[in-house]
Scaffold this motif. Structure first.
Motif, PDB file in Angstrom:
ATOM      1  N   LYS A 785     -91.634  47.911 107.535  1.00 55.29           N
ATOM      2  CA  LYS A 785     -91.283  46.824 106.243  1.00 55.29           C
ATOM      3  C   LYS A 785     -90.172  47.570 105.644  1.00 55.29           C
ATOM      4  CE  LYS A 785     -96.183  46.422 105.872  1.00 55.29           C
ATOM      5  NZ  LYS A 785     -97.343  46.730 104.957  1.00 55.29           N
ATOM      6  N   ASP A 786     -89.068  46.459 105.701  1.00 53.24           N
ATOM      7  CA  ASP A 786     -87.964  46.837 104.953  1.00 53.24           C
ATOM      8  C   ASP A 786     -87.806  46.145 103.554  1.00 53.24           C
ATOM      9  OD1 ASP A 786     -84.981  47.217 104.169  1.00 53.24           O
ATOM     10  OD2 ASP A 786     -84.248  46.482 105.943  1.00 53.24           O
ATOM     11  N   PRO A 787     -87.691  46.563 102.527  1.00 48.56           N
ATOM     12  CA  PRO A 787     -87.428  46.134 101.169  1.00 48.56           C
ATOM     13  C   PRO A 787     -86.414  45.104 100.965  1.00 48.56           C
ATOM     14  CG  PRO A 787     -87.224  48.272 100.915  1.00 48.56           C
ATOM     15  CD  PRO A 787     -87.707  48.202 102.191  1.00 48.56           C
ATOM     16  N   PRO A 790     -81.736  42.414 106.331  1.00 46.52           N
ATOM     17  CA  PRO A 790     -80.554  41.467 106.400  1.00 46.52           C
ATOM     18  C   PRO A 790     -80.690  40.134 106.560  1.00 46.52           C
ATOM     19  CG  PRO A 790     -80.970  42.732 108.116  1.00 46.52           C
ATOM     20  CD  PRO A 790     -82.035  43.167 107.460  1.00 46.52           C
ATOM     21  N   ALA A 791     -81.980  39.609 106.784  1.00 42.06           N
ATOM     22  CA  ALA A 791     -82.224  38.292 106.891  1.00 42.06           C
ATOM     23  C   ALA A 791     -83.452  37.924 106.836  1.00 42.06           C
ATOM     24  CB  ALA A 791     -81.936  37.778 108.303  1.00 42.06           C
ATOM     25  N   SER A 792     -84.185  36.936 106.217  1.00 43.69           N
ATOM     26  CA  SER A 792     -85.538  36.710 105.852  1.00 43.69           C
ATOM     27  C   SER A 792     -85.982  35.422 106.672  1.00 43.69           C
ATOM     28  CB  SER A 792     -85.546  36.219 104.339  1.00 43.69           C
ATOM     29  OG  SER A 792     -86.930  36.239 103.779  1.00 43.69           O
ATOM     30  N   LEU A 793     -87.325  35.576 107.246  1.00 40.96           N
ATOM     31  CA  LEU A 793     -87.791  34.337 108.058  1.00 40.96           C
ATOM     32  C   LEU A 793     -88.994  33.877 106.983  1.00 40.96           C
ATOM     33  CD1 LEU A 793     -88.396  32.919 110.505  1.00 40.96           C
ATOM     34  CD2 LEU A 793     -90.015  34.557 111.369  1.00 40.96           C
ATOM     35  N   SER A 794     -88.977  32.568 106.788  1.00 38.55           N
ATOM     36  CA  SER A 794     -89.857  32.096 105.823  1.00 38.55           C
ATOM     37  C   SER A 794     -90.427  30.718 106.559  1.00 38.55           C
ATOM     38  CB  SER A 794     -89.228  31.239 104.627  1.00 38.55           C
ATOM     39  OG  SER A 794     -88.242  30.454 105.179  1.00 38.55           O
ATOM     40  N   TYR A 862     -93.160  36.321 115.249  1.00 33.52           N
ATOM     41  CA  TYR A 862     -91.755  35.972 115.101  1.00 33.52           C
ATOM     42  C   TYR A 862     -91.043  36.526 114.303  1.00 33.52           C
ATOM     43  CZ  TYR A 862     -94.422  31.645 117.137  1.00 33.52           C
ATOM     44  OH  TYR A 862     -94.866  30.690 117.838  1.00 33.52           O
ATOM     45  N   TRP A 863     -89.828  36.302 114.731  1.00 34.43           N
ATOM     46  CA  TRP A 863     -88.617  37.164 113.718  1.00 34.43           C
ATOM     47  C   TRP A 863     -87.166  36.668 113.983  1.00 34.43           C
ATOM     48  CZ3 TRP A 863     -90.524  38.838 118.471  1.00 34.43           C
ATOM     49  CH2 TRP A 863     -89.661  39.284 119.204  1.00 34.43           C
ATOM     50  N   CYS A 864     -86.251  37.059 113.293  1.00 36.18           N
ATOM     51  CA  CYS A 864     -84.836  36.598 113.598  1.00 36.18           C
ATOM     52  C   CYS A 864     -84.307  37.861 113.798  1.00 36.18           C
ATOM     53  CB  CYS A 864     -84.269  35.923 112.131  1.00 36.18           C
ATOM     54  SG  CYS A 864     -85.056  34.674 111.723  1.00 36.18           S
ATOM     55  N   GLN A 865     -83.329  37.813 114.816  1.00 30.33           N
ATOM     56  CA  GLN A 865     -82.484  38.778 115.492  1.00 30.33           C
ATOM     57  C   GLN A 865     -81.136  38.604 115.668  1.00 30.33           C
ATOM     58  OE1 GLN A 865     -84.460  40.763 118.884  1.00 30.33           O
ATOM     59  NE2 GLN A 865     -82.957  42.192 119.181  1.00 30.33           N
ATOM     60  N   SER A 866     -80.325  39.384 115.198  1.00 30.57           N
ATOM     61  CA  SER A 866     -78.744  39.292 115.327  1.00 30.57           C
ATOM     62  C   SER A 866     -78.202  39.497 116.549  1.00 30.57           C
ATOM     63  CB  SER A 866     -78.100  39.860 114.166  1.00 30.57           C
ATOM     64  OG  SER A 866     -77.790  41.247 114.372  1.00 30.57           O
ATOM     65  N   GLU A 867     -77.091  39.148 116.889  1.00 24.76           N
ATOM     66  CA  GLU A 867     -76.439  39.791 118.123  1.00 24.76           C
ATOM     67  C   GLU A 867     -76.211  41.289 118.252  1.00 24.76           C
ATOM     68  OE1 GLU A 867     -73.162  36.495 119.388  1.00 24.76           O
ATOM     69  OE2 GLU A 867     -72.639  37.843 117.893  1.00 24.76           O
ATOM     70  N   SER A 868     -76.112  42.019 116.889  1.00 24.81           N
ATOM     71  CA  SER A 868     -76.030  43.386 116.975  1.00 24.81           C
ATOM     72  C   SER A 868     -77.354  44.134 116.841  1.00 24.81           C
ATOM     73  CB  SER A 868     -74.948  43.890 115.801  1.00 24.81           C
ATOM     74  OG  SER A 868     -75.702  43.413 114.551  1.00 24.81           O
ATOM     75  N   GLY A 869     -78.273  43.606 116.841  1.00 28.92           N
ATOM     76  CA  GLY A 869     -79.804  44.123 116.956  1.00 28.92           C
ATOM     77  C   GLY A 869     -80.430  44.285 115.628  1.00 28.92           C
ATOM     78  N   GLU A 870     -79.821  43.542 114.511  1.00 28.67           N
ATOM     79  CA  GLU A 870     -80.452  43.699 113.314  1.00 28.67           C
ATOM     80  C   GLU A 870     -81.795  42.557 113.200  1.00 28.67           C
ATOM     81  OE1 GLU A 870     -77.357  44.175 109.876  1.00 28.67           O
ATOM     82  OE2 GLU A 870     -76.667  42.665 111.321  1.00 28.67           O
ATOM     83  N   TYR A 871     -82.781  43.027 112.497  1.00 30.66           N
ATOM     84  CA  TYR A 871     -84.043  42.405 112.646  1.00 30.66           C
ATOM     85  C   TYR A 871     -84.396  41.855 111.148  1.00 30.66           C
ATOM     86  CZ  TYR A 871     -85.219  44.348 116.973  1.00 30.66           C
ATOM     87  OH  TYR A 871     -85.175  44.563 118.295  1.00 30.66           O
ATOM     88  N   SER A 872     -84.867  40.490 110.916  1.00 33.68           N
ATOM     89  CA  SER A 872     -85.496  39.998 109.795  1.00 33.68           C
ATOM     90  C   SER A 872     -86.789  40.640 109.842  1.00 33.68           C
ATOM     91  CB  SER A 872     -85.376  38.673 109.455  1.00 33.68           C
ATOM     92  OG  SER A 872     -86.553  38.292 110.642  1.00 33.68           O
ATOM     93  N   ASN A 873     -87.707  40.221 108.437  1.00 30.24           N
ATOM     94  CA  ASN A 873     -88.855  40.345 108.524  1.00 30.24           C
ATOM     95  C   ASN A 873     -89.674  39.807 109.859  1.00 30.24           C
ATOM     96  OD1 ASN A 873     -88.145  38.139 107.176  1.00 30.24           O
ATOM     97  ND2 ASN A 873     -90.483  37.869 106.632  1.00 30.24           N
ATOM     98  N   ALA A 874     -90.857  40.069 109.828  1.00 28.87           N
ATOM     99  CA  ALA A 874     -91.747  39.514 111.047  1.00 28.87           C
ATOM    100  C   ALA A 874     -92.787  38.866 110.732  1.00 28.87           C
ATOM    101  CB  ALA A 874     -92.052  40.421 112.064  1.00 28.87           C
TER     102      ALA A 874
END
Length: 1433
Positions: A785-787, A790-794, A862-874
């Motif tokens: 859990k990241d407070p 870099p991105a938020s999935l709603s 479900y989650w969002c993921q960037s090209e560089s491997g960063e993750y949003s919340n899931a």
């Protein structure tokens, strides 16, 4: 900077020419002229219905047009991007759900489609079903000619369509069933356009549709619909016997003088067929050539004289004569020019006592095995020449199959001619040589016919010895089977037995098929084939080894292949050598290494390692076994084990001595299981990864990995097998965690986790002495859990991750930084991975959110993921099935005018979070969705009740209730925006009766209870036009109109007739007008025709003399006018009614004799005020329903025993115990004081079979009063007693036959207080005789006895009860009831006598109540043995 990226999942397709329909809401499109012929100037109104009356819906209207780039991409509708949907220019006219057209021009012809949408957020339903609109133009000069002139064609037929009219610029156009609009020549198939005519060389299913001619100016001809059948029609010749057609009857041979009827039939529902019947004759010019010729022999078809060309297609050969023998073919044709199909030839043979030639066969028999030689000898009786051997093979005679005809020149034969004799030799038969053979001359003369059957040679199967090692002195039997060919069924076969030994030249050679090792076979002494078994009565170590068998036949000489070898091993306490294993264990996994060494105990030489493997087929081989094995003197090294190496290993000397044997098992490498705890840690937490292989971490080295590629690259895609779980992992897609190799425990700790640890992990295991790995484990995610991700999935519309099936959800990813290349990904619970829009072409992510219509397979992470491997919340989305509400009516479904009724609707037992809609079932209505029940074939609409908002909270009151409230209701729930709907609830009938309806339902015959197969008439009577009324019914949640989709239902002149009722016709019936008026309602109940009588006895089945006993008979349904008849059951007797009951083991039969005073119990109770011993017996009752002129089935027999102070005869049991083993003998003797009376032994078994000895083939009377059963079976369990011809009876004894290994020896008859009780635990012969046993009474421990025997001296009433014994391995005997008689002077003497008599004689028969279902008495059928005393009282 904040950016919003949006994605799209599209999960829809359409059922059009093979496409499937997804889970979206699908509107239903209809129009009001579907059953009328349309013409230019007609008016048509379309209705688009979705089942939701909400005013928020707007409807859109489209036409199917050829593909156009200018139409929006998501309007491509056919699924193949061939055609598009064009929004009608005035679509807004139909926004409310109805769209009207005045048919004025050709632009109105074609396919129409609708859909619905909602705003904010925008949501579209699926497109509706397509609906074609076609009309003729009476002023058109165009004319379409079709050749052949019919609407139905078969695949591959040719078709010509010609256009004519004013002007020359006419073309042929079509709209196919697959919605393809095109002009001749068409893109599909082979077609051409020449001089105004379109030629289709061979039609296919793509050619079905509407065809018309169209001029350059837009003038259209009348349309012509072509239907293409997907399969060619097939014709068949059948025999007709007693007016019943028999297709390919085995009786193709007939006697001279018989009447033979032939008929030609075709497997097509189309009418208008014409039939021609032919006989196959040698080729002649001028006759049509037979289409079913084979090889070089050409045949012709000769039209039969009198062959009819009408629909019957029949021909009678009467009387049949030998010249009628031959092959017959029929031709079915229809249309002009004719479409035709020929049948396969059918052989008909009329037996001739003096044929022109005689065909014999050597060897002279009808059954042969493959590879045998056979000779056909054709002896010609006349000077006719040109004889050939013909064969007719009908594969699967008795069904629609295809016969084959072959001549001698077309199959491998060796011909020898000598004068008037021709011999045809088949050197090696095979199964294709099955058939019927005859000789035929070039002019058509025939010999007799010979049939042969060729089968594969039988295989030998060797069964036994039993698993595990044998000890010296044991007895073992080997059994060899040849399938259906045994020494008993075919005495020509016998069995030979061999032991496989080291190769010796003087012995037959045996080559192991798997290892190719060469051995010899030593015929066992006294080896013979009788019975197919070989017994070694007292085995020793010299019998250890591998055995085979085979079958041998003397006439003709032949033998089977050797059976698969079987190993028999006898433990030797002092082996001549020792087999040692380097790892000192017997369980291994694949790829491990193993060394086995032979250590001799004496001076014997030439020891080598041998093995017998179990994997089919079993194999015997010596070291080295394969290329992974090396041998170093007396040591055998296996570098990489495989599961096929599982087996028994031993050392063997050149002289045939053996070492000890070791059983080695090699297991498949297990798939490890990875567990991550916790799965959702906070930043800084400690996480433990635990890997487990085969239920243990012992002996494994574990490796832990993180997946470093997009998840969809390592998991099966969405399009692969739903149940596939194979991971596509490699060293390039995983990263080994530092310090990953862990020997013990299989745990890996991440001490302080952070967002960089978020991802997916796997593990695998390795044995210490192996270079290979197990498969990768399951995939587990770890999400830190990241407070501040870099991105938020709603999620929209709700933040809750719990959804119902078919709910809509939008997923949006909000990026908070400058990183790019974000993709929405998911990992479903079905082990599948994907990213947004994975099934279709890529979409522009900024256009719309990721919209899903959820189904079960969408559950997952479900989650969002960037090209560089960063993750949003899931977000973990869970999808549940679309719920079905529960609709109830309180206080009940039937009310009176003015009463209060309430409908309640709940979803999963609650109303929270839902609002509810209420509907009434009405006749199909314009503007409302039309539902169709595929079972009842009933169409109806659901009309939203006017004040539905009253029940939005889950309760809809009908207060005060009135007759107009009568009807069938449904409800459903809705929630969210856009609205998500539950399924409709099951129907519920509500009926409110008023004082006097304007019409009424009359039932004939006038009653409400009926039996299966009886008839019923229901008529609508009353005011108004009765033609507007129909009979409607509600049965088991189904609503339907007469004739109710019933083969026995008809509707005529306001009367519904059901000629043969069934139980599913039970329900509520009423009359209803087209305007919705209702008559009274009648509740009809249809009972099973074979309903059963039920007999009960009170107070008990066993009573003392003088007691009052009442027998009560009843039936399940409350029929009026029931009369009961009373019988005694007796053994099957001629002249008395026979009753059959399906028992536990077999069908039981007995006769019933009507009691002389049966009329005393006509009301249902038969009372014996003062019972006497002569009243003892088996009673049966039967109910008669006089009003229906019907009888119920006889009741099950019920045993009644009346005991007196003493019996004049008693029954002795030898051996004297109540429990016996299956297959044991048993003797029952009647000991009487009166030697002049003849007594017979009678029994009543668990199978409810009442009979006198002898009971079956295994029993006989040794003398007039002694019965012997030579071999007991389970079906012999029951109650036995002696009975005289005058009806006198002895005491009764309960006998239990047990198929297990242990029984309890206990007294057959009751004991007296103060006597000695001895109980002994007895085992079968296969169980050692000195049993150490544990005894229980009423489920409680009594004692342990090493001798297997317990003795209780001076017993009292407290020792009465149910006893059981148990030996090692928890093997228990059945329970046995020990009864103790009350000593004289007991104050409770009378009461205890009743109990004792019940228990003394009935024994454990009370426990049979559950099996028999008839001895209910005053005690429930769940009574256990331990509670018999309470039951007895």
């Amino acid at each position: 900077m904040r950016r919003t990226l949006v994605f799209s999942f599209w999960f829809y397709s359409l059922t059009v020419c093979g496409l499937s329909t997804g889970p979206w809401i699908v509107p239903k499109l209809t129009h009001d002229k579907q059953n009328e012929s349309l013409s230019k100037g007609s008016s048509v109104t379309f209705t688009c219905a979705i089942g939701d009356p909400s005013p928020e819906w707007q409807f859109l209207w489209y036409r199917v047009v050829p593909f156009r780039d200018d139409l929006p991409a998501d309007s491509h509708w056919s699924g193949r991007s061939t055609y598009s949907l064009e929004l009608l220019s005035d679509s807004s006219r139909g926004a409310g759900g109805s769209y009207s057209l005045n048919l004025t021009g050709p632009e109105h012809r074609g396919f129409y489609v609708c859909r619905a949408k909602k705003e904010e957020p925008v949501y579209y339903t699926h497109h509706s079903n397509p609906l074609i609109l076609w009309f003729s133009d009476p002023d058109s000069t165009g004319h379409l000619s079709v050749n052949p002139n019919r609407s139905a064609l078969f695949m591959s037929e040719s078709l010509s369509l010609s256009c004519a009219g004013n002007g020359t610029d006419w073309t042929l156009r079509r709209i196919t069933d697959c919605m393809e609009i095109s002009q001749c020549p068409f893109t599909r198939g082979a077609s051409s356009w020449e001089n105004g005519t379109c030629h289709i060389k061979a039609v296919s299913h793509y050619d079905g549709g509407i065809y018309w001619c169209q001029s350059e100016s837009g003038e259209l001809s009348k349309g012509h619909y072509i239907e293409v059948h997907h399969h060619d029609a097939k014709a068949y010749v059948i025999f007709v016997t007693d007016t019943r057609p028999t297709i390919y009857d085995n009786r193709f041979q007939f006697e001279k003088g018989d009447s033979v009827n032939l008929r030609c039939v075709v497997d097509s529902y189309l009418v208008g067929w014409r039939f021609l019947l032919y006989r196959v004759v040698p080729f002649r010019d001028g006759l049509p050539e037979a289409p079913h010729r084979s090889g070089a022999a050409r045949q012709s078809l000769e039209l039969l004289p009198g062959s009819s060309t009408h629909a019957e297609g029949t021909l009678t050969l009467n009387p049949a004569a030998p010249e009628h023998s031959g092959l017959y073919v029929c031709r079915a044709e229809r249309g002009e020019p004719a479409y035709y199909t020929y049948s396969s030839p059918m052989l008909i043979w009329i037996k001739d006592s003096s044929p022109q030639a005689f065909l014999s066969i050597q060897p002279s028999r009808t059954h042969y095995f493959e590879n045998e030689p056979v000779s056909f000898c054709c002896e010609v009786q006349t000077n006719v020449t040109g004889w050939i051997l013909r064969k007719y093979l009908n594969k699967g005679r008795g069904s629609m199959a295809f016969p084959l005809i072959q001549d001698s020149m077309t199959f491998p034969l060796e011909k020898e001619s000598s004068g008037q004799k021709a011999v045809y030799n088949i050197v090696s038969l095979n199964t294709s040589d099955n058939g019927d053979y005859w000789c035929q001359s070039e002019s058509g003369e025939l010999s007799n016919i010979v049939s042969i059957r060729v089968e594969k040679k039988p295989l030998a199967y060797l069964y036994g010895p039993p698993e595990g090692w044998l000890t010296a002195g044991d007895s073992v039997s080997l059994r060899c089977s040849l399938g259906q060919y045994t020494s008993t069924s075919d005495p020509r076969w016998r069995i030979l037995w061999y032991k496989i030994v080291l190769y010796r030249e003087e012995l037959p050679t045996f080559t192991d098929k798997e290892s190719s090792s060469k051995y010899s076979l030593e015929l066992l002494p006294d080896s013979s084939g009788d019975g197919g078994s070989y017994t070694l009565n007292s085995v020793g170590p010299e019998h250890s080894g591998v055995y085979v068998c085979r079958g041998e036949r003397e006439q003709p000489v032949d033998h089977t292949e050797y059976s698969t070898p079987k190993l028999l091993w006898v433990i030797d306490p002092s082996p001549k050598a020792a087999l040692t294993i380097n790892s000192n264990r017997t369980q291994y996994f694949q790829s491990e290494s193993l060394s086995l060494s032979c250590v001799a105990q004496d001076n014997a030489s030439g020891w080598s390692l041998r093995r017998f493997t179990f994997y089919y087929p079993s194999s015997l081989s010596g070291c080295p076994f394969n290329n992974t094995v090396t041998r170093d003197q007396s040591t055998c090294n296996i570098s990489s084990l495989d599961v096929a190496d599982s087996g028994v290993y031993w050392c063997q000397s050149e002289s045939g001595q053996y070492s000890n044997a070791v059983k080695i098992t090699v297991n498949h490498n297990p798939r490890p299981t990875l567990d991550v705890s916790p799965t959702w840690p906070a930043k800084g937490d400690t996480v433990i990864l635990k890997c487990d292989a085969s239920g243990s971490s012992s002996g494994w080295r574990f490796h832990f990995y993180r997946v470093i590629v997009p998840i969809e690259e390592v998991l099966p895609s969405e399009d692969t097998n739903f149940y596939s779980h194979e991971l596509k992992l490699s060293e390039n897609s995983t990263e080994l965690l530092s310090d990953s190799s862990r020997e013990a425990g299989g745990s890996y700790t991440l001490s302080t986790v952070g967002p960089e640890h978020t991802g997916f992990y796997v593990c695998r295991a390795q044995r210490p002495n192996s270079f290979s790995y197990t498969p990768y484990s399951n995939l587990r995610h770890l999400w830190v859990k990241d407070p501040s991700p870099p991105a938020s999935l709603s999620i929209y519309p709700r933040t809750s991750p719990f959804f119902e099936e078919f709910e809509s959800v939008s997923l949006t990813c909000e990026v908070k930084g400058n990183s790019s290349g974000w993709t929405l990904r998911r990992f479903t619970n079905h082990n599948k991975a994907s990213h947004c829009a994975f099934k279709h072409e890529a979409v522009t992510w900024d256009e719309r959110p990721c919209n899903l219509m959820l189904t079960f397979v969408d559950s997952g992470l479900y989650w969002c993921q960037s090209e560089s491997g960063e993750y949003s919340n899931a977000v973990n989305i869970s999808v549940h099935g679309q719920p079905t509400p529960r609709l109830q009516v309180t206080p009940n479904n039937w009310g009176t005018e003015g009463s209060s009724l309430t409908l309640t609707c709940e979803v999963r037992g609650s109303t929270t979070g839902w609002s509810f809609l209420w509907y009434k079932v009405v006749s199909p209505k314009k503007g409302f969705p039309v539902e169709f029940d595929s079972v009842t074939r009933f169409s109806y609409s659901l009309e939203l009740v006017a004040d539905t908002s009253m029940g939005a909270g889950g309760s809809y009151p009908l207060t005060p209730a009135s007759p107009e409230h009568s009807g069938v209701y449904v409800c459903r729930g809705q929630r969210g925006d856009p609205a998500y709907y539950s399924q409709y609830s099951p129907h519920q009938l509500v009926w409110v009766t008023g004082p006097s309806p304007s019409s009424w339902l009359r039932v004939s015959p006038n009653r409400t209870d009926f039996l299966q197969s009886q008839s019923l008439s229901l008529s609508c009577k009353g005011l108004g036009n009765l033609a507007e009324w129909t009979v409607r019914r509600y049965t088991s949640g189904e609503l339907s109109d007469c004739p109710f989709n019933s083969r026995s239902g008809t509707w005529a002149e306001s009367t519904c007739n059901i000629s043969s009722l069934d139980t599913y016709d039970s329900g509520v019936y009423w009359c209803q007008s087209t305007s919705g008026e209702l008559s009274n309602a009648v509740n009809i109940t249809v009972h099973e025709k074979d309903f059963k009588s039920r007999l009960e006895v009170s107070p008990n089945h066993w009573v003392t003399e003088g007691s009052a006993v009442t027998l009560s008979c009843s039936v399940g349904a409350p029929f009026p006018g029931v009369r009961f008849h009373w019988y005694k059951a007796v053994p099957v007797s001629e002249g008395l009614p026979l009753v059959s009951n399906r028992g536990r083991f077999r069908e039981a039969k007995y006769s019933v004799e009507l009691l002389s005073d049966s009329s005393r119990g006509a009301g249902g109770s038969y009372t014996l005020s003062s019972s006497a011993p002569e009243h003892s017996g088996l009673y049966v009752c039967r109910a008669e329903i006089e009003e229906l002129a019907a009888y119920a089935e006889y009741s099950h027999p019920v045993l009644l025993t009346v005991t007196g102070p003493s019996h004049s005869v008693w029954l002795d049991v030898i051996p004297s115990r109540s429990q016996h083993f299956v297959s044991e003998p048993l003797t029952l003797a009647c000991k009487a004081q009166d030697a002049a009376t003849v007594w017979s032994v009678r029994r009543f078994t668990l199978s409810k079979e009442l009979s006198d000895c002898p009971f079956d083939k295994k029993s006989q009377m040794l003398d007039p009063s002694t019965c012997n059963i030579s071999s007991l079976t389970l079906s012999a369990s029951g109650v036995y007693w002696c009975q005289s011809e005058s009806g006198k009876r002895s005491n009764a004894v309960n006998i239990t036959v047990h198929s297990g290994n242990v029984i309890l020896e206990s007294p057959v008859h009751p004991l007296k207080e103060g006597e000695k009780l001895t109980l002994r635990c007895l085992g079968r012969k296969s169980v050692k005789s000195n049993l150490s046993a544990t005894f229980y009474k009423d489920g409680l421990h009594v004692a342990n006895q090493t001798s297997g025997t317990i003795m209780l001296p001076n017993i009292s009433k407290k020792d009465e009860g149910s006893y059981v014994c148990e030996i090692e391995e928890k093997i228990r005997s059945p329970g046995s009831w020990v009864s103790v008689r009350v000593a004289p002077g007991n104050s409770h003497k009378d009461n205890m006598r009743l109990k004792t008599n019940l228990i003394d004689n009935f024994g454990t028969f009370v426990a049979m109540r559950q099996e028999m279902g008839s001895l209910d008495g005053g005690c429930t059928t769940s009574c256990t043995q331990a509670r018999r005393r309470q039951c007895a009282s």
